[in-house]
Enzyme design. Structure first.
Site, PDB file in Angstrom:
ATOM      1  CG  LEU A  25      17.247  63.982  64.585  1.00 57.35           C
ATOM      2  CD1 LEU A  25      17.977  63.055  65.537  1.00 57.35           C
ATOM      3  CD2 LEU A  25      17.395  63.503  63.154  1.00 57.35           C
ATOM      4  N   GLY A  26      12.967  65.740  65.374  1.00 52.99           N
ATOM      5  CA  GLY A  26      11.556  65.624  65.733  1.00 52.99           C
ATOM      6  C   GLY A  26      11.290  66.342  67.035  1.00 52.99           C
ATOM      7  N   GLY A  28       8.902  65.791  70.765  1.00 50.38           N
ATOM      8  CA  GLY A  28       7.993  65.001  71.581  1.00 50.38           C
ATOM      9  C   GLY A  28       7.468  65.878  72.703  1.00 50.38           C
ATOM     10  N   GLY A  29       6.771  65.255  73.644  1.00 55.53           N
ATOM     11  CA  GLY A  29       6.179  66.015  74.735  1.00 55.53           C
ATOM     12  C   GLY A  29       7.225  66.703  75.595  1.00 55.53           C
ATOM     13  CG  MET A  30      11.038  65.609  78.383  1.00 50.53           C
ATOM     14  SD  MET A  30      12.292  64.343  78.618  1.00 50.53           S
ATOM     15  CE  MET A  30      11.361  62.996  79.252  1.00 50.53           C
ATOM     16  CB  VAL A  33      14.880  64.700  69.098  1.00 49.52           C
ATOM     17  CG1 VAL A  33      16.080  63.768  68.994  1.00 49.52           C
ATOM     18  CG2 VAL A  33      13.958  64.222  70.208  1.00 49.52           C
ATOM     19  CE  LYS A  47      13.064  62.967  73.623  1.00 49.41           C
ATOM     20  NZ  LYS A  47      12.019  62.072  74.169  1.00 49.41           N
ATOM     21  CG  ASP A 141       5.818  55.580  76.692  1.00 55.79           C
ATOM     22  OD1 ASP A 141       4.751  55.075  76.275  1.00 55.79           O
ATOM     23  OD2 ASP A 141       6.160  56.746  76.436  1.00 55.79           O
TER      24      ASP A 141
HETATM   25  N1  ADP Z   1      18.480  57.983  68.928  1.00 54.87           N
HETATM   26  C1  ADP Z   1      17.732  58.469  67.947  1.00 54.87           C
HETATM   27  N2  ADP Z   1      18.127  58.321  66.657  1.00 54.87           N
HETATM   28  C2  ADP Z   1      17.384  58.807  65.646  1.00 54.87           C
HETATM   29  N3  ADP Z   1      16.232  59.479  65.807  1.00 54.87           N
HETATM   30  C3  ADP Z   1      15.781  59.663  67.070  1.00 54.87           C
HETATM   31  C4  ADP Z   1      16.501  59.170  68.195  1.00 54.87           C
HETATM   32  N4  ADP Z   1      15.790  59.505  69.312  1.00 54.87           N
HETATM   33  C5  ADP Z   1      14.683  60.156  68.894  1.00 54.87           C
HETATM   34  N5  ADP Z   1      14.666  60.261  67.556  1.00 54.87           N
HETATM   35  C6  ADP Z   1      13.626  60.856  66.723  1.00 54.87           C
HETATM   36  O1  ADP Z   1      13.149  62.034  67.332  1.00 54.87           O
HETATM   37  C7  ADP Z   1      11.727  62.069  67.242  1.00 54.87           C
HETATM   38  C8  ADP Z   1      11.135  62.576  68.527  1.00 54.87           C
HETATM   39  O2  ADP Z   1      11.453  61.661  69.546  1.00 54.87           O
HETATM   40  P1  ADP Z   1      10.702  61.696  70.929  1.00 54.87           P
HETATM   41  O3  ADP Z   1      10.907  63.016  71.571  1.00 54.87           O
HETATM   42  O4  ADP Z   1      11.117  60.499  71.678  1.00 54.87           O
HETATM   43  O5  ADP Z   1       9.197  61.609  70.511  1.00 54.87           O
HETATM   44  P2  ADP Z   1       8.005  61.035  71.325  1.00 54.87           P
HETATM   45  O6  ADP Z   1       7.738  62.008  72.432  1.00 54.87           O
HETATM   46  O7  ADP Z   1       6.935  60.951  70.295  1.00 54.87           O
HETATM   47  O8  ADP Z   1       8.429  59.714  71.866  1.00 54.87           O
HETATM   48  C9  ADP Z   1      11.228  60.694  66.918  1.00 54.87           C
HETATM   49  O9  ADP Z   1      10.424  60.767  65.798  1.00 54.87           O
HETATM   50  C10 ADP Z   1      12.459  59.871  66.640  1.00 54.87           C
HETATM   51  O10 ADP Z   1      12.379  59.338  65.340  1.00 54.87           O
HETATM   52 MG    MG Z   2       9.922  58.722  72.129  1.00 52.30          MG
END
Ligand code: ADP
Ligand code: MG
Length: 370
Positions: A25-26, A28-30, A33, A47, A141
């Site tokens: 899904l993506g 992030g820093g941590m 996902v 995550k 945040d």
């Molecule tokens: N519960 C969720 N449902 C759908 N997509 C999610 C959810 N949580 C995170 N994502 C997607 O995963 C991606 C990365 O999330 P995240 O790690 O929180 O990024 P960031 O560090 O930029 O906040 C985001 O673009 C978000 O759209």
């Molecule tokens: Mg986030």
């Protein structure tokens, strides 16, 4: 249509605890996902923390504490934490999957929102933040990337995880928790309160209405200088939104409205325009039309190598037609935490299918008669 569900990469784990990962899904820093599903099909966003942080005891401490707190948050306009394992080799947590883009992505792709959508966003996000506060947490945040847009309203994500998340960005040395462009003045000085999240709500509304931030871009030092000294940049902001945004963005936390006041104000504005608050048409049309792309039904099909490899070691099942013995675990595989329980239950269901059906149909008959 952009592919909202990119496949797993070779370096990705294929399974986390009992969850087969289906798509990315993506990141992030941590960590990254991933999309997955509960055994019954409930869609989840999982995550998974990066290995470098997982091996740091200070990170683990913060993560464990913050996840426990985040699990207490109950509300409509949040993505609830459904499962977590902060002590696993690769710590992870699962939230309800929200089928929609982040506010950040939606505005980048389709432009600023009309006033009605901004009120709906503000009302929902304020209600979500009120739920976070009710659990004794401060988000710290709240930003356009941490608000997802579902067909029935916004959902706040990443609540209460700011300290663990900041640790990943500042390697534990910084005191400033948050994302510089969206921080409140007092946060820059090292303190936070519920009013800090109110500042962020005003910032969210401004970003949604204009597509730009209140103190613009640039180096963190320049950004903080403007944040502490200059009025917010309201360029392009519709007049009716200005009073609520300006009051939320007050430099002094004591001058801001409460979260409840923001929610009540935005809610009243919505009700002034429609009989159904936050009816399905809350989003600008192009954003609403894009939501179908985010449906978890579009996930890559199941039966990925990870799912085929899910161990089903019960002797009679393995011997049954159509079942082969479990394949070796893929790399990154972690011992399933609930497998023994599920296995026992499966075996029980296999042994007594007729009795269960009879009992159920008996009860149905009784109900119908009553
Ligand atoms: N519960 C969720 N449902 C759908 N997509 C999610 C959810 N949580 C995170 N994502 C997607 O995963 C991606 C990365 O999330 P995240 O790690 O929180 O990024 P960031 O560090 O930029 O906040 C985001 O673009 C978000 O759209
Ligand atoms: Mg986030």
């Amino acid at each position: 249509m952009a592919d909202r569900f990119p496949p797993l990469r070779p370096e990705d784990p294929q399974q986390i605890a009992t969850y087969a990962l289906r798509a990315r899904l993506g990141s992030g820093g941590m960590g990254n996902v991933y999309l997955s599903f509960s055994p019954g099909g409930y869609p989840l966003a999982i995550k998974v923390v990066q290995r470098t942080f997982a091996s740091d005891p200070e990170f683990r401490l913060r993560f464990r504490r913050e996840i426990a707190a985040a699990q207490r948050v109950q509300g409509y306009y949040i993505a609830p934490v459904r499962d977590a394992a902060p002590d696993d080799e690769m710590p992870w947590y699962a939230t309800a999957y929200i089928a929609g883009p982040s506010l950040q992505a939606a505005v980048a792709e389709h432009g600023p929102f009309p006033v009605f959508s901004v009120y709906c966003l503000l009302a929902g996000a304020a209600e979500g933040i009120a739920a976070v506060h009710a659990a004794g947490l401060i988000h710290r945040d709240l930003k356009p990337g941490n608000v997802l847009l579902a067909d029935d309203g916004p959902r706040v994500i990443d609540f209460g995880l700011a300290q663990a998340d900041t640790f990943t960005r500042l390697t534990g040395t910084g005191v400033a928790v948050g994302t510089p462009a969206y921080m409140a003045p007092e946060q820059v000085r090292g303190t936070v309160s519920e009013a800090t999240d109110v500042f962020a709500l005003g910032h969210l509304a401004l970003f949604a209405a204009t597509g730009h931030n209140a103190f613009n871009e640039g180096s963190t030092d320049a950004l903080f200088y403007r944040l502490l000294n200059d009025p917010p940049d309201l360029d392009g902001c519709p007049g009716e939104l200005r009073p609520i945004i300006v009051s939320c963005l007050a430099k002094d936390p004591a001058d801001r409205p409460s979260v409840g006041e923001v929610a009540a104000f935005a809610g009243a504005e919505i009700r002034g325009q429609t009989t159904r608050p936050a009816a399905r048409a809350w989003l600008p049309r192009p954003v609403a039309e894009s939501l179908g792309d985010y449906s978890a039904d579009n996930a890559p099909p199941s039966g990925t190598p990870a799912e085929r490899a899910t161990p089903v070691p019960s002797a009679d099942l393995a011997a049954a037609p159509g079942h082969s013995a479990a394949a070796p675990a893929p790399p990154g595989y972690l011992a399933p935490r609930r497998a023994p329980h599920r296995r026992r239950r499966r075996a029980r269901l296999r042994r007594r299918p007729h009795r269960r059906c009879q009992r159920r149909s008996g009860r149905a008959g009784h109900d119908a008669a009553g």
